[in-house]
Write a protein that holds these residues in place. Structure first.
Motif, short mmCIF file in Angstrom:
data_model
loop_
_atom_site.label_atom_id
_atom_site.label_comp_id
_atom_site.label_asym_id
_atom_site.label_seq_id
_atom_site.Cartn_x
_atom_site.Cartn_y
_atom_site.Cartn_z
N GLU A 96 -1.16 -11.94 0.64
CA GLU A 96 -1.05 -12.39 2.03
C GLU A 96 -1.22 -11.23 3.00
O GLU A 96 -1.87 -11.36 4.03
CB GLU A 96 0.29 -13.09 2.24
N LYS A 97 -0.61 -10.11 2.66
CA LYS A 97 -0.71 -8.93 3.52
C LYS A 97 -2.15 -8.46 3.64
O LYS A 97 -2.60 -7.98 4.70
CB LYS A 97 0.17 -7.80 2.96
N ALA A 98 -2.91 -8.59 2.54
CA ALA A 98 -4.31 -8.17 2.53
C ALA A 98 -5.24 -9.24 3.12
O ALA A 98 -6.44 -9.00 3.24
CB ALA A 98 -4.75 -7.84 1.11
N ILE A 132 -7.28 -6.70 -5.49
CA ILE A 132 -6.76 -6.68 -4.12
C ILE A 132 -7.23 -5.42 -3.40
O ILE A 132 -7.65 -5.47 -2.24
CB ILE A 132 -5.21 -6.74 -4.12
N ARG A 133 -7.16 -4.29 -4.09
CA ARG A 133 -7.51 -3.00 -3.48
C ARG A 133 -8.97 -2.97 -3.05
O ARG A 133 -9.31 -2.48 -1.97
CB ARG A 133 -7.22 -1.87 -4.47
N ILE A 177 -11.96 -11.97 -10.22
CA ILE A 177 -13.19 -11.89 -9.43
C ILE A 177 -12.86 -11.57 -7.98
O ILE A 177 -12.06 -12.28 -7.35
CB ILE A 177 -13.97 -13.22 -9.50
N ASN A 178 -13.45 -10.50 -7.46
CA ASN A 178 -13.28 -10.20 -6.03
C ASN A 178 -14.65 -10.13 -5.36
O ASN A 178 -15.68 -9.97 -6.03
CB ASN A 178 -12.48 -8.91 -5.83
N TYR A 179 -14.65 -10.26 -4.04
CA TYR A 179 -15.90 -10.35 -3.28
C TYR A 179 -16.01 -9.22 -2.25
O TYR A 179 -16.59 -9.40 -1.19
CB TYR A 179 -15.97 -11.73 -2.61
#
Length: 245
Positions: A96-98, A132-133, A177-179
């Motif tokens: 949520e913070k990110a 997340i990073r 999976i990140n975008y």
């Protein structure tokens, strides 16, 4: 070379903290007002440096034990989906913070593995933290649990020497999976190497040790599993595979 780099990191952070302390002490000699306020402004960053140093040392010891196979596995049979769900719940505040939405896809069927649940959770922790990073700006992170029959070398990932153990076995696969920013092609073969640093835009953040992916790979390897990464302009995927039971 990697260990020397880590020692340099430890030394630099230690020196930085000591220099900050000395500079503040000298400046306080000629000041009698707002002492506590000034000390507060200094102590917090110095404390953070000490915390980062502690993380670096702890993760070095953990990685060394894993690499030398000195860690005893406490094997248990457990549901991968349940452990994954529990792990991701812990990361909701960070997501949520990110500004990232988590999209978890679980199959209707329960899939279990025989492994050390604490170590597998550590892998999940490292991979979701990595997503997340580096997924900032991507809007969401997808985590998918699937099952497949491994019949070829493509599913062996970084553990291709264990392909004979995988052939015609049911495999449980978990993908993160990140975008965000893609990983350059020249970096992918080295992404699981300890202390590897690639493009500056993806360099190790100040609060990381640079060992997260190496630790994850070591854990998967001692479970006779596989881990792999692929990246394109659209998305970056880290996947692990373990034998189902």
């Amino acid at each position: 070379m990697g260990y020397l780099e880590l020692l340099r990191n430890l030394t630099e952070q230690s020196k930085k903290a000591n220099i900050q302390y000395k500079a503040q002490a000298i400046s306080q000699e000629d000041q009698t007002q707002d002492v506590f306020q000034e000390l507060s402004r200094y102590i917090e960053p110095a404390y953070n440096q000490c915390v980062n140093l502690k993380v670096l040392i702890e993760e070095l010891f953990e990685y060394t034990k894993l690499s030398n196979r000195e860690l005893k596995l406490n094997l248990a049979t457990f549901s991968v989906g349940e452990l994954l769900s529990q792990t991701l719940t812990d990361f909701m505040p960070e997501l949520e913070k990110a500004g990232l939405e988590l999209r978890l896809k679980l199959p209707d069927q329960r899939y279990s593995v025989e492994a050390d649940p604490l170590l597998i959770k550590r892998v999940f922790d490292n991979l979701i933290s990595n997503a997340i990073r580096y997924g900032a700006g991507g809007g969401c992170i997808d985590v998918e649990l699937t099952s497949e029959i491994c019949r070829n070398h493509e599913n062996a990932g970084s553990n291709i020497d264990l392909i004979d153990d995988y052939c015609n076995e049911r495999i449980v696969a978990v993908s993160f999976i990140n975008y965000g920013e893609p990983i350059p092609d020249q970096e992918l073969p080295h992404i699981f190497e300890r202390f590897y640093r690639g493009d500056k835009s993806r360099a190790r953040p100040a609060d990381g040790s640079g060992l997260g992916l190496a630790i994850a790979e070591s854990i998967i390897r001692i479970h006779n599993g596989s881990i792999a990464a692929c990246s394109s302009e659209d998305r970056t995927v880290f996947s692990i595979r373990l034998k189902s039971c």
